[in-house]
Design a protein around this motif. Structure first.
Motif, mmCIF file in Angstrom:
data_model
loop_
_atom_site.group_PDB
_atom_site.id
_atom_site.type_symbol
_atom_site.label_atom_id
_atom_site.label_comp_id
_atom_site.label_asym_id
_atom_site.label_seq_id
_atom_site.Cartn_x
_atom_site.Cartn_y
_atom_site.Cartn_z
ATOM 1 N N PRO A 48 -4.621 -11.701 -11.448
ATOM 2 C CA PRO A 48 -4.220 -12.121 -13.115
ATOM 3 C C PRO A 48 -2.672 -12.590 -13.340
ATOM 4 N N ASP A 49 -2.823 -13.208 -14.487
ATOM 5 C CA ASP A 49 -1.373 -13.835 -14.383
ATOM 6 C C ASP A 49 -0.499 -13.017 -15.337
ATOM 7 N N LEU A 50 -0.266 -11.776 -14.375
ATOM 8 C CA LEU A 50 0.651 -10.314 -15.509
ATOM 9 C C LEU A 50 1.910 -10.203 -14.198
ATOM 10 N N SER A 51 2.952 -10.124 -15.033
ATOM 11 C CA SER A 51 4.104 -9.730 -13.834
ATOM 12 C C SER A 51 4.180 -7.958 -14.597
ATOM 13 N N LEU A 52 4.805 -7.422 -13.599
ATOM 14 C CA LEU A 52 4.587 -5.851 -13.697
ATOM 15 C C LEU A 52 5.849 -5.142 -13.061
ATOM 16 N N PRO A 53 6.724 -4.568 -13.613
ATOM 17 C CA PRO A 53 8.216 -4.107 -13.448
ATOM 18 C C PRO A 53 7.975 -3.433 -11.971
ATOM 19 N N CYS A 54 9.122 -3.579 -11.365
ATOM 20 C CA CYS A 54 8.854 -2.515 -10.135
ATOM 21 C C CYS A 54 9.291 -1.370 -10.388
ATOM 22 N N PHE A 55 9.288 0.070 -9.860
ATOM 23 C CA PHE A 55 8.787 1.635 -10.624
ATOM 24 C C PHE A 55 10.582 1.984 -10.546
ATOM 25 N N THR A 56 11.530 0.955 -9.668
ATOM 26 C CA THR A 56 12.813 1.370 -9.117
ATOM 27 C C THR A 56 14.215 0.260 -10.727
ATOM 28 N N GLY A 57 13.080 -0.705 -11.511
ATOM 29 C CA GLY A 57 13.472 -1.556 -12.073
ATOM 30 C C GLY A 57 14.451 -2.076 -11.605
ATOM 31 N N ASP A 58 14.452 -2.246 -11.125
ATOM 32 C CA ASP A 58 15.748 -3.956 -10.240
ATOM 33 C C ASP A 58 14.302 -5.616 -10.457
ATOM 34 N N THR A 59 14.108 -5.627 -10.734
ATOM 35 C CA THR A 59 13.106 -6.405 -10.728
ATOM 36 C C THR A 59 11.584 -6.222 -11.704
ATOM 37 N N SER A 60 11.062 -7.699 -12.033
ATOM 38 C CA SER A 60 9.758 -7.583 -11.936
ATOM 39 C C SER A 60 9.294 -8.502 -11.358
ATOM 40 N N VAL A 61 7.791 -8.445 -10.505
ATOM 41 C CA VAL A 61 6.993 -8.949 -10.019
ATOM 42 C C VAL A 61 5.797 -9.436 -10.818
ATOM 43 N N SER A 62 5.346 -11.072 -10.666
ATOM 44 C CA SER A 62 4.620 -11.654 -11.027
ATOM 45 C C SER A 62 3.171 -11.785 -9.581
ATOM 46 N N LEU A 63 1.687 -11.208 -10.637
ATOM 47 C CA LEU A 63 1.149 -10.710 -9.691
ATOM 48 C C LEU A 63 0.768 -12.352 -8.550
ATOM 49 N N ARG A 64 0.903 -13.138 -9.362
ATOM 50 C CA ARG A 64 -0.068 -14.250 -9.076
ATOM 51 C C ARG A 64 1.271 -14.724 -7.893
ATOM 52 N N ALA A 65 2.853 -14.384 -7.736
ATOM 53 C CA ALA A 65 3.376 -15.030 -6.415
ATOM 54 C C ALA A 65 3.490 -13.669 -5.355
ATOM 55 N N LEU A 66 2.274 -13.152 -5.129
ATOM 56 C CA LEU A 66 2.344 -11.665 -4.413
ATOM 57 C C LEU A 66 1.448 -13.271 -3.102
ATOM 58 N N LYS A 67 2.090 -12.752 -2.023
ATOM 59 C CA LYS A 67 1.535 -13.112 -0.898
ATOM 60 C C LYS A 67 0.657 -11.968 0.526
ATOM 61 N N GLY A 68 -0.679 -12.716 0.813
ATOM 62 C CA GLY A 68 -1.324 -12.164 1.334
ATOM 63 C C GLY A 68 -0.873 -12.072 2.857
ATOM 64 N N PRO A 69 -1.041 -10.728 3.595
ATOM 65 C CA PRO A 69 -2.174 -10.527 3.906
ATOM 66 C C PRO A 69 -1.935 -8.515 2.719
ATOM 67 N N ALA A 70 -2.461 -8.672 1.761
ATOM 68 C CA ALA A 70 -1.499 -7.496 0.774
ATOM 69 C C ALA A 70 -2.795 -6.407 0.980
ATOM 70 N N VAL A 71 -2.423 -5.190 0.375
ATOM 71 C CA VAL A 71 -3.170 -4.712 -0.307
ATOM 72 C C VAL A 71 -2.931 -3.455 -1.514
ATOM 73 N N ILE A 72 -2.785 -3.748 -2.689
ATOM 74 C CA ILE A 72 -2.818 -3.927 -3.588
ATOM 75 C C ILE A 72 -3.072 -2.346 -4.907
ATOM 76 N N ASN A 73 -2.447 -0.774 -4.217
ATOM 77 C CA ASN A 73 -3.851 0.285 -4.999
ATOM 78 C C ASN A 73 -2.786 0.719 -5.571
ATOM 79 N N MET A 74 -4.028 0.255 -6.785
ATOM 80 C CA MET A 74 -3.680 1.241 -8.628
ATOM 81 C C MET A 74 -3.946 2.571 -8.001
ATOM 82 N N TRP A 75 -2.898 3.153 -8.731
ATOM 83 C CA TRP A 75 -3.178 4.881 -8.606
ATOM 84 C C TRP A 75 -2.467 5.532 -10.600
ATOM 85 N N ALA A 76 -2.678 6.853 -10.297
ATOM 86 C CA ALA A 76 -1.780 7.736 -11.270
ATOM 87 C C ALA A 76 -2.092 8.961 -10.477
ATOM 88 N N SER A 77 -0.606 10.303 -10.894
ATOM 89 C CA SER A 77 -0.646 11.502 -10.412
ATOM 90 C C SER A 77 -1.519 12.414 -11.127
#
Length: 180
Positions: A48-77
């Protein structure tokens, strides 16, 4: 004088509550920074054409700019299956064979950081309190794992992954053998 103290007490309590509520943004991050995630000139991918902030707060990451191979895991405590799966994702990240990215989803920064710290999770992690990515993927339950191959094609896995199944998926989708 006594009246001033009586009037001051509720104001102090209110001030402390306000400080505590605002403090969530300044939670120390147990995660690695995200500076290595975005790749200029990376092949276009189908995320998806979406940018999300890094948890560290130092940057935002565009998902479309990610390069594979990559594993993206959505989770919650608060997600039971995520609590078992996330340490397995960290083990994959520790192998260094593929990029592994966490996305703390629908969570508070404090709860996410506390859980990750307790489990030794340090992989780069994005923060998605509003669950934008899960909604864009048309999913409602966590965990959700997206496998992004080197050609930019993604495959979504909607069930929790144990070590053996994650290793099988990485081999099947990326041709990379890992021992977890």
């Amino acid at each position: 004088m006594r009246l001033r103290r009586l009037l001051a007490a509720p104001l102090i309590v209110l001030l402390l509550a306000a400080v505590a509520a605002c403090g969530d943004d300044e939670v120390a991050s147990p995660f690695a920074d995200c500076s290595s995630l975005s790749s200029a000139g990376a092949a276009p991918n189908d995320l998806p054409d979406l940018s999300l902030p890094c948890f560290t707060g130092d940057t935002s990451v565009s998902l479309r700019a990610l390069k594979g191979p990559a594993v993206i895991n959505m989770w919650a405590s608060w997600c039971g299956p995520c609590r078992a799966e996330l340490p397995v994702m960290q083990k994959l990240s520790d192998t260094g064979t593929v990029t592994v990215i966490g996305v703390d989803t629908g969570d508070s920064r404090t709860d996410g950081a506390d859980f990750a710290s307790a489990k030794g999770v340090t992989m780069p992690t994005l923060f998605d309190a509003d669950q934008k990515l899960v909604h864009k993927l048309e999913r409602i339950n966590l965990p959700v794992t997206v496998f992004l191959d080197a050609d930019g094609k993604s495959t979504t896995h909607i069930l929790p992954l144990d070590a053996a199944t994650l290793a099988q998926q990485v081999d099947k989708l990326f041709g990379v053998k890992v021992a977890l």
